[in-house]
Design a protein around this motif. Structure first.
Motif, short mmCIF file in Angstrom:
data_model
loop_
_atom_site.label_atom_id
_atom_site.label_comp_id
_atom_site.label_asym_id
_atom_site.label_seq_id
_atom_site.Cartn_x
_atom_site.Cartn_y
_atom_site.Cartn_z
N GLN A 194 7.50 -11.91 0.57
CA GLN A 194 8.60 -12.87 0.72
C GLN A 194 9.21 -12.79 2.12
O GLN A 194 10.23 -13.41 2.40
CB GLN A 194 9.70 -12.58 -0.30
CG GLN A 194 9.32 -12.91 -1.73
CD GLN A 194 10.29 -12.26 -2.72
OE1 GLN A 194 11.45 -12.01 -2.39
NE2 GLN A 194 9.82 -11.97 -3.91
N GLY A 195 8.64 -11.95 2.98
CA GLY A 195 9.11 -11.89 4.36
C GLY A 195 10.00 -10.70 4.66
O GLY A 195 10.52 -10.56 5.77
N ILE A 196 10.20 -9.84 3.65
CA ILE A 196 11.02 -8.66 3.88
C ILE A 196 10.18 -7.60 4.60
O ILE A 196 9.02 -7.40 4.28
CB ILE A 196 11.58 -8.14 2.55
CG1 ILE A 196 12.64 -9.15 2.08
CG2 ILE A 196 12.16 -6.75 2.66
CD1 ILE A 196 12.99 -9.06 0.65
N THR A 197 10.78 -6.96 5.58
CA THR A 197 10.09 -5.93 6.33
C THR A 197 10.20 -4.61 5.56
O THR A 197 11.29 -4.25 5.13
CB THR A 197 10.75 -5.78 7.72
OG1 THR A 197 10.85 -7.09 8.29
CG2 THR A 197 9.95 -4.88 8.63
N VAL A 198 9.08 -3.95 5.37
CA VAL A 198 9.08 -2.72 4.55
C VAL A 198 8.57 -1.54 5.37
O VAL A 198 7.55 -1.64 6.05
CB VAL A 198 8.19 -2.89 3.30
CG1 VAL A 198 8.17 -1.59 2.47
CG2 VAL A 198 8.65 -4.06 2.45
N ILE A 199 9.32 -0.45 5.32
CA ILE A 199 8.89 0.79 5.99
C ILE A 199 8.91 1.90 4.95
O ILE A 199 9.93 2.11 4.31
CB ILE A 199 9.83 1.13 7.16
CG1 ILE A 199 9.72 0.04 8.22
CG2 ILE A 199 9.49 2.49 7.77
CD1 ILE A 199 11.00 -0.59 8.53
N MET A 200 7.80 2.60 4.79
CA MET A 200 7.71 3.58 3.72
C MET A 200 7.07 4.89 4.18
O MET A 200 5.98 4.90 4.72
CB MET A 200 6.87 2.99 2.58
CG MET A 200 6.74 3.93 1.41
SD MET A 200 5.53 3.36 0.23
CE MET A 200 6.28 1.87 -0.36
N ALA A 201 7.79 5.99 3.94
CA ALA A 201 7.19 7.31 4.16
C ALA A 201 6.49 7.70 2.87
O ALA A 201 7.05 7.52 1.79
CB ALA A 201 8.28 8.33 4.50
N GLU A 202 5.27 8.20 2.95
CA GLU A 202 4.49 8.41 1.73
C GLU A 202 3.36 9.40 1.97
O GLU A 202 2.80 9.46 3.04
CB GLU A 202 3.95 7.04 1.27
CG GLU A 202 3.15 7.02 0.01
CD GLU A 202 3.90 7.51 -1.21
OE1 GLU A 202 4.86 6.87 -1.64
OE2 GLU A 202 3.53 8.58 -1.74
N HIS A 203 3.04 10.19 0.90
CA HIS A 203 1.89 11.11 0.98
C HIS A 203 0.67 10.56 0.27
O HIS A 203 -0.41 11.12 0.37
CB HIS A 203 2.23 12.45 0.32
CG HIS A 203 3.13 13.31 1.14
ND1 HIS A 203 2.85 13.62 2.45
CD2 HIS A 203 4.30 13.92 0.86
CE1 HIS A 203 3.81 14.39 2.93
NE2 HIS A 203 4.71 14.58 1.99
N LYS A 204 0.85 9.49 -0.52
CA LYS A 204 -0.31 8.97 -1.26
C LYS A 204 -1.12 8.09 -0.33
O LYS A 204 -0.87 6.89 -0.19
CB LYS A 204 0.17 8.17 -2.48
CG LYS A 204 0.81 9.03 -3.54
CD LYS A 204 1.39 8.21 -4.69
CE LYS A 204 2.05 9.12 -5.71
NZ LYS A 204 3.02 8.41 -6.56
N MET A 205 -2.10 8.69 0.33
CA MET A 205 -2.83 8.01 1.40
C MET A 205 -3.64 6.82 0.88
O MET A 205 -3.81 5.83 1.59
CB MET A 205 -3.75 9.00 2.12
CG MET A 205 -2.99 10.13 2.79
SD MET A 205 -1.75 9.54 3.96
CE MET A 205 -0.69 10.97 4.06
N GLU A 206 -4.15 6.93 -0.35
CA GLU A 206 -4.92 5.80 -0.91
C GLU A 206 -4.02 4.56 -0.99
O GLU A 206 -4.46 3.44 -0.73
CB GLU A 206 -5.47 6.14 -2.29
CG GLU A 206 -6.71 7.04 -2.27
CD GLU A 206 -6.40 8.52 -2.03
OE1 GLU A 206 -5.20 8.90 -2.07
OE2 GLU A 206 -7.34 9.29 -1.77
N LYS A 207 -2.74 4.78 -1.35
CA LYS A 207 -1.81 3.66 -1.48
C LYS A 207 -1.44 3.10 -0.10
O LYS A 207 -1.37 1.89 0.11
CB LYS A 207 -0.54 4.12 -2.20
CG LYS A 207 -0.75 4.41 -3.67
CD LYS A 207 -0.59 3.14 -4.50
CE LYS A 207 -0.67 3.41 -5.97
NZ LYS A 207 -2.06 3.49 -6.47
#
Lengths: 281, 264
Positions: A194-207
């Motif tokens: 929908q145009g929202i900017t998303v920044i995510m810290a994550e360890h699940k590399m497949e995701k």
């Protein structure tokens, strides 16, 4: 349009000797879905907090460089101002819960009440995020009676209800089972589309590989690389940064099978399947 | 080592049953318990540990029925690492936290300190003995909880989602600890959502679904039953799925197996 500009950001927590962030610069376009990876304690959470202003306004400490969020310079604006543009989901949902509300429904209303939204609009938004995060059935429960997974869904719902332009998430699916975490990733992807900017810290590399447009690799407070998942996960030196590539990439690398039309290895199940089938044929 | 017969449980008499008619025996194989949130996994291990009391059915550890023992008596035999470290941690320093259980089973102070430090070395927290546990990161807190239980040297060790928030290094520490416990001939049981980790590290896998045991067997055999797993909303490990999609015949559990199979 540049949604986030970070320019020469340096930061040191009070009472700490070392810089938590050292001379970090990057830009993020509107609507991008960005993954932040790296081993623990290299600055992923600190960087997330610098985007919402908790660094430096809440934690204090020494700060240099610039962070611009939708044109606002974070350093010169209050957390309240910034919170209208950026929402952040904490790593540990237990720390995000206000503790002042008796039900999940009221908990989600907390941010909306504070921004003075009309009652009807609040109700609409709360119902929507309850549905989106699939926690309608616990809306009258106390936030502290929820399971880890339900609490994490509530934490995400409370922020989504604020309809921020930019969504920052710090390991948002750590407490969820695989099916639940897939569901949440899809909901976040809908947001991003929908145009929202998303920044995510994550360890699940497949995701990360499956959902992110670009991946930012951090190490010891420095930005090592910021590129497509294929480029990042194909780096020969990935292990030096304490990161393991998705299992699909590891299989293809061991077999020397690259992704078609690209110099890197496949990073998703689908791409790995394609590449391997071609090489077996 | 553990025998569970006809076990059923619900949190309130009128409430829905969380577990119904569970029959399981545990030997010393490393065992993974998988299944969706709400399937009854954590409730099950709390019953084993005596933190909850059975409504119906029996749990025997060795010759003793769990219901007949106090939590303190069970503490020498069975250790449980909680899912949420904040539910477990309450002392002021890392060392005190790791010593707490030992002092409670009347181990002398100097021995307790030695055992606690050894356990903290295993998880890499030996330079943080004087740190307040609440200043640790989430992953370090989880490792501290693991060390506190390791220090007790129980015959049975249960982990509830140990890999949450762990990076590659943390995963390697947990992998090493599981191998080490196995070498010492202890029963290691783990509730976990990371299927690739299960495939690489556990001999036996039990799938819970809606309070019942849906599948139980050697890990390879369990992950070969894709359709049954789908019922529990569980997907086989990524590497297993990839192998199946490209038409490898055997059920593959690791990257090494995948590469070997392709070389044939």
């Amino acid at each position: 349009m540049k949604k986030i500009v970070v320019d020469g950001l340096k930061y040191k927590y009070p009472l700490s000797e070392a810089l938590a962030l050292q001379d970090i610069s990057f830009e993020i376009e509107e609507g991008e879905f960005i993954g932040i990876i790296g081993k623990n304690s290299v600055g992923k959470s600190t960087l997330c907090q610098a985007l919402v202003g908790l660094v430096p306004h809440f934690y204090k400490g020494a700060y240099g460089g610039k962070v611009l969020v939708d044109g606002l310079e974070v350093r010169n604006h209050s957390i309240a101002d910034i919170s209208r543009k950026v929402g952040m989901v904490f790593q540990n949902p237990f720390t995000q819960v206000t503790g002042s509300k008796m039900t999940v429904y009221e908990e989600i209303a907390f941010g909306l009440e504070n921004s003075g939204l009309p009652r009807e609009e609040m109700r609409q938004r709360i119902d929507e995020v309850l549905r989106l995060m699939r926690i309608e059935h616990v809306k009258d429960h106390s936030p502290f009676d929820l399971s880890g997974g339900q609490m994490q869904r509530m934490a995400i719902a409370s922020i989504m209800a604020m309809k921020p332009d930019i969504l920052v998430l710090d390991e948002p699916t750590s407490q969820l089972d695989p099916a639940g975490s897939e569901e949440v990733f899809q909901a976040i992807q809908d947001f991003s589309q929908q145009g929202i900017t998303v920044i995510m810290a994550e360890h699940k590399m497949e995701k990360i590989a499956q959902y992110c447009n670009r991946v930012l690799l951090l190490h010891e407070g420095r930005l090592v690389d910021f590129d497509t998942a294929e480029k990042i996960f194909s780096r020969e030196d990935l292990k030096d940064y304490g990161v393991t590539a998705p299992v699909y990439t590891r299989v293809c690398r061991a077999l020397g099978v690259k992704k078609q039309g690209c110099d890197g290895y496949p990073v998703t199940l689908e791409d790995a399947e394609l590449a391997l089938r071609r090489s077996f044929a | 080592m553990i025998k569970v017969s006809n076990l059923s449980f619900s949190y309130s008499p009128a409430g829905p049953s969380v577990l119904s008619d569970i029959n399981l025996e545990f030997d010393r194989r490393t065992t993974a318990i998988i299944g969706q949130n709400g399937a009854g996994k954590s409730t099950f291990v709390k019953l084993l540990k005596g933190l909850l009391k059975t409504d119906q059915g029996e749990i025997f550890i060795g010759d003793y029925e769990v219901k007949m023992k106090t939590a303190a008596e069970l503490a020498r035999q069975i250790g449980l690492v909680f899912q949420n470290p904040d539910d477990q941690i309450f002392k002021r320093t890392v060392l005190d936290e790791a010593m707490f259980g030992l002092l409670n089973i009347k181990i002398g102070k100097s021995t307790a300190e030695r055992l606690a430090v050894e356990a903290l070395e295993m998880v890499g927290l030996e330079d943080k003995l004087a740190v307040n546990p609440h200043d640790l990161s989430l992953s370090e807190k989880k490792l501290l909880c693991i060390a506190s239980v390791m220090a007790m040297d129980t015959d049975i060790v249960i982990f509830d989602e140990p890999t949450i928030g762990q990076d590659h290094a943390g995963m390697e520490i947990i992998r090493r600890i599981i191998q080490e416990l196995k070498k010492k001939n202890k029963l290691v049981m783990t509730i976990i959502h990371d299927m690739d980790f299960v495939a690489e590290n556990f001999d036996r896998t039990i799938v819970f679904n809606n309070g019942k045991v849906l599948l139980d067997g050697e890990t390879r055999e369990v992950f070969s039953q894709k359709e049954v797993l789908m019922e529990a909303n569980v997907e086989p490990p990524g590497v297993t799925q990839l192998a199946e999609r490209v038409g490898l015949k055997n059920t593959i559990l690791t990257v090494e197996e995948f590469v070997q199979e392709c070389g044939k």
